[in-house]
Design a protein around this motif. Structure first.
Motif, PDB file in Angstrom:
ATOM      1  N   GLU A  35      -7.523   5.035   8.214  1.00 36.93           N
ATOM      2  CA  GLU A  35      -7.731   3.796   7.456  1.00 36.93           C
ATOM      3  C   GLU A  35      -6.490   2.909   7.464  1.00 36.93           C
ATOM      4  OE1 GLU A  35     -10.825   5.590   4.106  1.00 36.93           O
ATOM      5  OE2 GLU A  35      -8.800   5.028   3.487  1.00 36.93           O
ATOM      6  N   THR A  36      -6.730   1.654   7.142  1.00 33.64           N
ATOM      7  CA  THR A  36      -5.666   0.666   6.981  1.00 33.64           C
ATOM      8  C   THR A  36      -5.668   0.208   5.534  1.00 33.64           C
ATOM      9  OG1 THR A  36      -5.881  -0.055   9.273  1.00 33.64           O
ATOM     10  CG2 THR A  36      -4.814  -1.596   7.757  1.00 33.64           C
ATOM     11  N   SER A  37      -4.490   0.004   4.978  1.00 38.02           N
ATOM     12  CA  SER A  37      -4.399  -0.449   3.589  1.00 38.02           C
ATOM     13  C   SER A  37      -5.096  -1.794   3.429  1.00 38.02           C
ATOM     14  CB  SER A  37      -2.923  -0.555   3.163  1.00 38.02           C
ATOM     15  OG  SER A  37      -2.247  -1.501   3.963  1.00 38.02           O
ATOM     16  N   GLU A  38      -5.559  -2.078   2.224  1.00 36.49           N
ATOM     17  CA  GLU A  38      -6.295  -3.315   1.961  1.00 36.49           C
ATOM     18  C   GLU A  38      -5.488  -4.557   2.306  1.00 36.49           C
ATOM     19  OE1 GLU A  38      -8.229  -3.680  -1.806  1.00 36.49           O
ATOM     20  OE2 GLU A  38      -9.019  -1.634  -1.703  1.00 36.49           O
ATOM     21  N   ASP A  39      -4.175  -4.499   2.105  1.00 36.88           N
ATOM     22  CA  ASP A  39      -3.336  -5.663   2.408  1.00 36.88           C
ATOM     23  C   ASP A  39      -2.950  -5.748   3.879  1.00 36.88           C
ATOM     24  OD1 ASP A  39      -1.439  -3.652   2.639  1.00 36.88           O
ATOM     25  OD2 ASP A  39      -0.091  -4.469   1.122  1.00 36.88           O
ATOM     26  N   GLY A  40      -3.407  -4.783   4.688  1.00 36.14           N
ATOM     27  CA  GLY A  40      -3.134  -4.803   6.127  1.00 36.14           C
ATOM     28  C   GLY A  40      -1.724  -4.405   6.495  1.00 36.14           C
ATOM     29  N   SER A  41      -1.001  -3.817   5.551  1.00 37.19           N
ATOM     30  CA  SER A  41       0.395  -3.491   5.834  1.00 37.19           C
ATOM     31  C   SER A  41       0.580  -2.208   6.624  1.00 37.19           C
ATOM     32  CB  SER A  41       1.208  -3.429   4.537  1.00 37.19           C
ATOM     33  OG  SER A  41       0.732  -2.378   3.715  1.00 37.19           O
ATOM     34  N   VAL A  42      -0.297  -1.220   6.428  1.00 37.38           N
ATOM     35  CA  VAL A  42      -0.080   0.067   7.091  1.00 37.38           C
ATOM     36  C   VAL A  42      -1.405   0.716   7.488  1.00 37.38           C
ATOM     37  CG1 VAL A  42       0.035   1.403   4.942  1.00 37.38           C
ATOM     38  CG2 VAL A  42       1.208   2.245   6.966  1.00 37.38           C
ATOM     39  N   THR A  43      -1.384   1.330   8.665  1.00 37.33           N
ATOM     40  CA  THR A  43      -2.488   2.152   9.136  1.00 37.33           C
ATOM     41  C   THR A  43      -1.963   3.571   9.264  1.00 37.33           C
ATOM     42  OG1 THR A  43      -3.550   0.357  10.367  1.00 37.33           O
ATOM     43  CG2 THR A  43      -4.072   2.600  11.072  1.00 37.33           C
ATOM     44  N   GLY A  77      -2.793  -1.977  10.985  1.00 38.49           N
ATOM     45  CA  GLY A  77      -1.859  -2.631  10.085  1.00 38.49           C
ATOM     46  C   GLY A  77      -0.588  -3.058  10.804  1.00 38.49           C
ATOM     47  N   ARG A  78       0.243  -3.791  10.081  1.00 38.84           N
ATOM     48  CA  ARG A  78       1.512  -4.245  10.663  1.00 38.84           C
ATOM     49  C   ARG A  78       2.403  -3.060  11.022  1.00 38.84           C
ATOM     50  NH1 ARG A  78       0.135  -7.564   6.710  1.00 38.84           N
ATOM     51  NH2 ARG A  78       1.450  -6.628   5.119  1.00 38.84           N
ATOM     52  N   THR A  79       2.267  -1.968  10.267  1.00 39.48           N
ATOM     53  CA  THR A  79       2.979  -0.728  10.540  1.00 39.48           C
ATOM     54  C   THR A  79       1.941   0.353  10.806  1.00 39.48           C
ATOM     55  OG1 THR A  79       4.830  -1.328   9.123  1.00 39.48           O
ATOM     56  CG2 THR A  79       4.544   1.007   9.575  1.00 39.48           C
ATOM     57  N   VAL A  80       2.176   1.160  11.840  1.00 41.17           N
ATOM     58  CA  VAL A  80       1.265   2.249  12.174  1.00 41.17           C
ATOM     59  C   VAL A  80       2.028   3.566  12.019  1.00 41.17           C
ATOM     60  CG1 VAL A  80      -0.183   3.293  13.958  1.00 41.17           C
ATOM     61  CG2 VAL A  80      -0.027   0.792  13.773  1.00 41.17           C
TER      62      VAL A  80
END
Length: 153
Positions: free
Chosen positions: A104-112, A70-73
């Motif tokens: 996992e990574t959020s569905e919107d790709g914001s955070v892993t 995601g954009r934030t890890v």
């Protein structure tokens, strides 16, 4: 500057090109956001090694992402020092707040959300690393505030 040129510039600082593999992988990850197969080919071509060698090096370190992130890890250290003072409860609090399980990574790709073997902050356990910035020590009750910061609040 191309990735190849950036790697050549970094490699020039080392008497043995093998020493440049880690910084070259870091550069490739910065460019791609993670290390896809083409990143290993680019690093290998620039340094004169095989993609398999570069992937073997990267797979040893938690700091390299072999899958998209995601954009934030958010990384929670779960090694013994952190585990003994509540790392699992911190992981569970993040899972609840972020709505994703560790790995996992959020569905919107914001955070892993990831667990890592050691963040090197044993004296300040449990350690949470958000986009390479340490939060130490982190207690489960700190997680809602951190999650709110991640969501821009």
């Amino acid at each position: 500057m191309s990735l190849y040129e950036a790697i050549q510039e970094v490699a020039a600082h080392y008497p043995d090109r093998r020493s440049a593999v880690l910084p070259a992988l870091r550069l490739a990850q910065e460019q791609h956001g993670w290390l896809p197969p083409e990143a290993f080919r680019e690093v290998a071509d620039a340094l004169g090694y095989t993609p398999a060698y570069c992937k073997a090096v990267a797979s040893f370190y938690d700091m390299f992402h072999l899958e998209p992130v995601g954009r934030t890890v958010v990384e929670v250290c779960t090694n013994v020092s952190c585990a003994l003072v509540g790392a699992q409860q911190v992981v569970e609090a993040f899972e609840s707040e972020l709505g994703v399980r560790a790995g996992e990574t959020s569905e919107d790709g914001s955070v892993t959300l990831r667990t890592i073997e050691c963040a090197g902050g044993c004296g300040y356990a449990p350690v949470v690393v958000v986009d390479h910035r340490y939060r130490e020590p982190t207690k489960p009750e700190d997680v809602p505030r951190i999650a709110q910061e991640l969501q821009g609040g």
